[in-house]
Design a protein around this motif. Structure first.
Motif, mmCIF file in Angstrom:
data_model
loop_
_atom_site.group_PDB
_atom_site.id
_atom_site.type_symbol
_atom_site.label_atom_id
_atom_site.label_comp_id
_atom_site.label_asym_id
_atom_site.label_seq_id
_atom_site.Cartn_x
_atom_site.Cartn_y
_atom_site.Cartn_z
ATOM 1 N N MET A 67 0.844 -1.205 0.000
ATOM 2 C CA MET A 67 0.000 0.000 0.000
ATOM 3 C C MET A 67 0.884 1.262 0.000
ATOM 4 O O MET A 67 1.909 1.293 0.673
ATOM 5 N N ALA A 68 0.473 2.252 -0.765
ATOM 6 C CA ALA A 68 1.249 3.502 -0.837
ATOM 7 C C ALA A 68 1.027 4.350 0.419
ATOM 8 O O ALA A 68 0.105 4.092 1.200
ATOM 9 N N ASP A 69 1.866 5.359 0.600
ATOM 10 C CA ASP A 69 1.669 6.294 1.720
ATOM 11 C C ASP A 69 0.604 7.326 1.357
ATOM 12 O O ASP A 69 -0.311 7.590 2.118
ATOM 13 N N ILE A 70 0.780 7.929 0.180
ATOM 14 C CA ILE A 70 -0.161 8.978 -0.252
ATOM 15 C C ILE A 70 -0.490 8.763 -1.731
ATOM 16 O O ILE A 70 0.408 8.488 -2.534
ATOM 17 N N ILE A 71 -1.766 8.895 -2.060
ATOM 18 C CA ILE A 71 -2.156 8.936 -3.480
ATOM 19 C C ILE A 71 -2.940 10.230 -3.703
ATOM 20 O O ILE A 71 -3.866 10.548 -2.948
ATOM 21 N N ILE A 72 -2.486 10.984 -4.702
ATOM 22 C CA ILE A 72 -3.222 12.206 -5.083
ATOM 23 C C ILE A 72 -3.899 11.890 -6.405
ATOM 24 O O ILE A 72 -3.226 11.599 -7.403
ATOM 25 N N LYS A 73 -5.221 11.903 -6.425
ATOM 26 C CA LYS A 73 -5.906 11.500 -7.662
ATOM 27 C C LYS A 73 -6.810 12.606 -8.210
ATOM 28 O O LYS A 73 -7.110 13.573 -7.503
ATOM 29 N N ASN A 74 -7.175 12.426 -9.466
ATOM 30 C CA ASN A 74 -8.069 13.360 -10.181
ATOM 31 C C ASN A 74 -7.489 14.758 -10.362
ATOM 32 O O ASN A 74 -8.230 15.735 -10.495
ATOM 33 N N ALA A 75 -6.160 14.875 -10.300
ATOM 34 C CA ALA A 75 -5.541 16.199 -10.394
ATOM 35 C C ALA A 75 -5.074 16.487 -11.814
ATOM 36 O O ALA A 75 -4.796 15.561 -12.585
ATOM 37 N N TYR A 76 -4.940 17.754 -12.146
ATOM 38 C CA TYR A 76 -4.167 18.138 -13.331
ATOM 39 C C TYR A 76 -2.717 18.026 -12.869
ATOM 40 O O TYR A 76 -2.285 18.741 -11.955
ATOM 41 N N VAL A 77 -1.962 17.122 -13.479
ATOM 42 C CA VAL A 77 -0.578 16.899 -13.045
ATOM 43 C C VAL A 77 0.376 17.690 -13.950
ATOM 44 O O VAL A 77 0.553 17.370 -15.129
ATOM 45 N N LEU A 78 0.941 18.742 -13.377
ATOM 46 C CA LEU A 78 1.927 19.562 -14.094
ATOM 47 C C LEU A 78 3.292 19.003 -13.701
ATOM 48 O O LEU A 78 3.826 19.334 -12.641
ATOM 49 N N THR A 79 3.834 18.132 -14.555
ATOM 50 C CA THR A 79 5.032 17.386 -14.138
ATOM 51 C C THR A 79 6.301 18.236 -14.144
ATOM 52 O O THR A 79 7.224 17.969 -13.384
ATOM 53 N N MET A 80 6.384 19.209 -15.034
ATOM 54 C CA MET A 80 7.604 19.979 -15.302
ATOM 55 C C MET A 80 8.737 19.080 -15.808
ATOM 56 O O MET A 80 9.900 19.479 -15.836
ATOM 57 N N ASP A 81 8.388 17.868 -16.199
ATOM 58 C CA ASP A 81 9.369 16.924 -16.744
ATOM 59 C C ASP A 81 9.395 17.105 -18.257
ATOM 60 O O ASP A 81 8.388 16.875 -18.926
ATOM 61 N N PRO A 82 10.548 17.513 -18.831
ATOM 62 C CA PRO A 82 10.571 17.764 -20.286
ATOM 63 C C PRO A 82 10.301 16.506 -21.112
ATOM 64 O O PRO A 82 9.878 16.602 -22.262
ATOM 65 N N ASP A 83 10.530 15.339 -20.497
ATOM 66 C CA ASP A 83 10.296 14.092 -21.243
ATOM 67 C C ASP A 83 8.875 13.571 -21.099
ATOM 68 O O ASP A 83 8.536 12.528 -21.651
ATOM 69 N N ALA A 84 8.066 14.233 -20.318
ATOM 70 C CA ALA A 84 6.671 13.779 -20.125
ATOM 71 C C ALA A 84 5.780 15.004 -20.191
ATOM 72 O O ALA A 84 6.157 16.072 -19.730
ATOM 73 N N GLY A 85 4.623 14.862 -20.725
ATOM 74 C CA GLY A 85 3.714 16.011 -20.764
ATOM 75 C C GLY A 85 2.934 16.124 -19.466
ATOM 76 O O GLY A 85 3.181 15.403 -18.501
ATOM 77 N N ASP A 86 1.999 17.058 -19.465
ATOM 78 C CA ASP A 86 1.075 17.166 -18.329
ATOM 79 C C ASP A 86 0.016 16.085 -18.481
ATOM 80 O O ASP A 86 -0.234 15.593 -19.576
ATOM 81 N N ILE A 87 -0.611 15.726 -17.370
ATOM 82 C CA ILE A 87 -1.724 14.766 -17.418
ATOM 83 C C ILE A 87 -2.963 15.507 -16.922
ATOM 84 O O ILE A 87 -2.948 16.064 -15.813
ATOM 85 N N LYS A 88 -3.997 15.519 -17.741
ATOM 86 C CA LYS A 88 -5.170 16.341 -17.393
ATOM 87 C C LYS A 88 -5.907 15.824 -16.169
ATOM 88 O O LYS A 88 -6.377 16.597 -15.344
ATOM 89 N N LYS A 89 -6.034 14.478 -16.055
ATOM 90 C CA LYS A 89 -6.705 13.911 -14.878
ATOM 91 C C LYS A 89 -5.873 12.707 -14.464
ATOM 92 O O LYS A 89 -6.081 11.598 -14.958
ATOM 93 N N GLY A 90 -4.905 12.951 -13.613
ATOM 94 C CA GLY A 90 -3.941 11.897 -13.298
ATOM 95 C C GLY A 90 -3.765 11.670 -11.810
ATOM 96 O O GLY A 90 -4.400 12.321 -10.970
#
Ligand SMILES: C[C@H]1O[C@@H](n2cnc3c(O)ncnc32)[C@H](O)[C@@H]1O
Ligand SMILES: [Zn+2]
Length: 432
Positions: free
Chosen positions: A1-24
């Motif tokens: 089991m994980a410690d924290i899960i953040i769900k249903n968020a707009y995920v702004l990764t700031m990772d140049p190799d990955a885009g944003d995820i609208k509902k992640g």
């Protein structure tokens, strides 16, 4: 089991190799990000439904003096030399260790509330700032300010204290605290002294945090004393490298920018402090264009007068559009990068991006607000419309420091009351 899960968020990764995820979803385990995506693990000790919010890397403040919260609004509307020499230094002469603890704790509270998860600090009684960082759960790179002023004995004592602090706190607070050497500036420390400090930092494997070419007065004084500017003096004594964090860098020539780029020096741009003290406009557009790592800082609360990096982002974006007469200068995503990725690089913290394996420093920004409606572009809102008070949750090293606007790690009222009392008593001592 994980410690924290953040769900249903707009995920702004700031990772140049990955885009944003609208509902992640972002999954956190043992202080690290273990999964990011749409289909991830679903059970955790804490599940945060972040619908209508953005989850993004925590902001990194690469230049401040945390305990100066006690001097918020103390000496406004002055130029640096008069402000420092006639007001701030005489007042700082009255500081006690207890004052620095109270002021630093207030700063940590303000940073948690406004989405800053790590910061670089240079001040005095730094054990107290370190204790405040430990208690608050934030991450920090701390240095004792070394102000030699061509006084050999003072230089030696300062360096001794700087060294003790570097060695005592390196890696403390479960690795959240890093230590650096903090020679104040090239116009307050001699070249011989700066070379000694550089050697001490090399021996300890510590970084260096210094103010550089903040004012034209510094540039003129350096030319008079050495026949060259601060950047060339520092370069000539072998001071520069990727371990150096140079605050301000306002009065740079094109040649200076080239030196900073070539040596991999990290720059902390502090636009609000530079505007308030009328120091000048740093050539940030040019530095970024040429590949210098430029991050953002607030400077202390006596020259800002708060620690809100959202304000700093907006100011940086607007200032450099104005100064270059170019509306495309410093677009929102680039400014966000300065406040996250570039700041983390400057402090070497393995944070600044939401990416599997990185340390779990992140914030959740509430976008269901009148001033953030409608939303066509998330980065645009974060830079041009949002403020620190829109941050609802702050997480550092996988620990929730604030959840749904409630600070979990500090007694907020007590921190405010004790800082208020410390500031009043301090100013009374200064005026007596
Ligand atoms: C650590 C010392 O640095 C002083 N200080 C705070 N802000 C600035 C600034 O913008 N330029 C130079 N020095 C600054 C602080 O008061 C401490 O004395
Ligand atoms: Zn400063």
């Amino acid at each position: 089991m994980a410690d924290i899960i953040i769900k249903n968020a707009y995920v702004l990764t700031m990772d140049p190799d990955a885009g944003d995820i609208k509902k992640g979803t972002v999954v956190i385990e043992d202080g690290k990000i273990t999964e990011i995506g749409v289909k991830t693990k679903e059970s955790a000790d804490t599940v945060i439904d972040a619908k209508g919010s953005v989850v993004m890397p925590g902001l990194v403040n690469t230049h401040t003096h945390a305990a100066m919260t006690l001097f918020r609004g103390y000496a406004d509307d002055l130029q640096l030399a008069e402000w420092l020499e006639k007001h701030i230094w005489p007042a700082e002469a009255q500081l006690t260790a207890e004052d620095v603890y109270r002021g630093s704790l207030l700063a940590c509270l303000e940073m948690i509330r406004s989405g800053t998860t790590s910061f670089a600090d240079m001040y005095f009684f730094m054990d107290e700032t370190a204790k405040a960082v430990e208690a608050s759960g934030l991450r920090a790179s701390l240095s004792h300010g070394l102000i030699e002023l061509w006084n050999e004995e003072k230089g030696e004592n300062d360096l001794k204290e700087g060294k003790r602090f570097v060695r005592a706190w390196q890696g403390a607070a479960k690795g959240r605290i890093k230590t650096m050497y903090g020679p104040h500036a090239p116009n307050t420390c001699s070249d011989e002294f700066l070379a000694k400090v550089k050697e001490a930092a090399r021996q300890d494997g510590a970084g260096l945090h210094i103010h550089v070419l903040e004012t034209e007065a510094e540039l003129l004084a350096m030319k008079e004393r050495y026949g060259k500017c601060s950047v060339h003096m520092l370069d000539d004594i072998g001071f520069f490298g990727p371990d150096v964090l140079a605050a301000h860098c306002v009065w740079l020539s094109d040649g200076d920018i080239e030196v900073l780029r070539e040596k991999g020096v990290n720059v902390s741009h502090n636009p609000i402090s530079n505007m308030k003290l009328a120091s000048g406009t740093a050539p940030v557009y040019k530095m970024l264009e040429r590949g210098v790592n430029v991050s953002l800082g607030t400077d202390g609360c006596a020259s800002n007068n708060n620690l809100d990096l959202f304000e700093e982002m907006k100011t940086a974006a607007l200032l450099h559009k104005l100064s270059t007469c170019n509306p495309t200068a410093l677009p929102a995503r680039q400014v966000l990068q300065m406040a996250t990725v570039n700041g983390a690089k400057a402090l070497g913290t393995e944070t600044g991006m939401l990416k599997t394996g990185m340390k779990a420093d992140m914030i959740i920004v509430d976008m269901k607000k009148p001033h953030l409606t409608p939303c066509f572009d998330v980065p645009s809102h974060l830079v041009y419309s949002a403020g620190g008070s829109d941050v609802r949750t702050t997480i550092v090293d996988g620990k929730i420091l604030m959840q749904d606007y409630r600070v979990m790690v500090l007694d907020e009222q007590k921190v405010i009351e004790e800082a208020q009392k410390a500031a009043e008593e301090l100013v009374a001592r200064v005026n007596s």
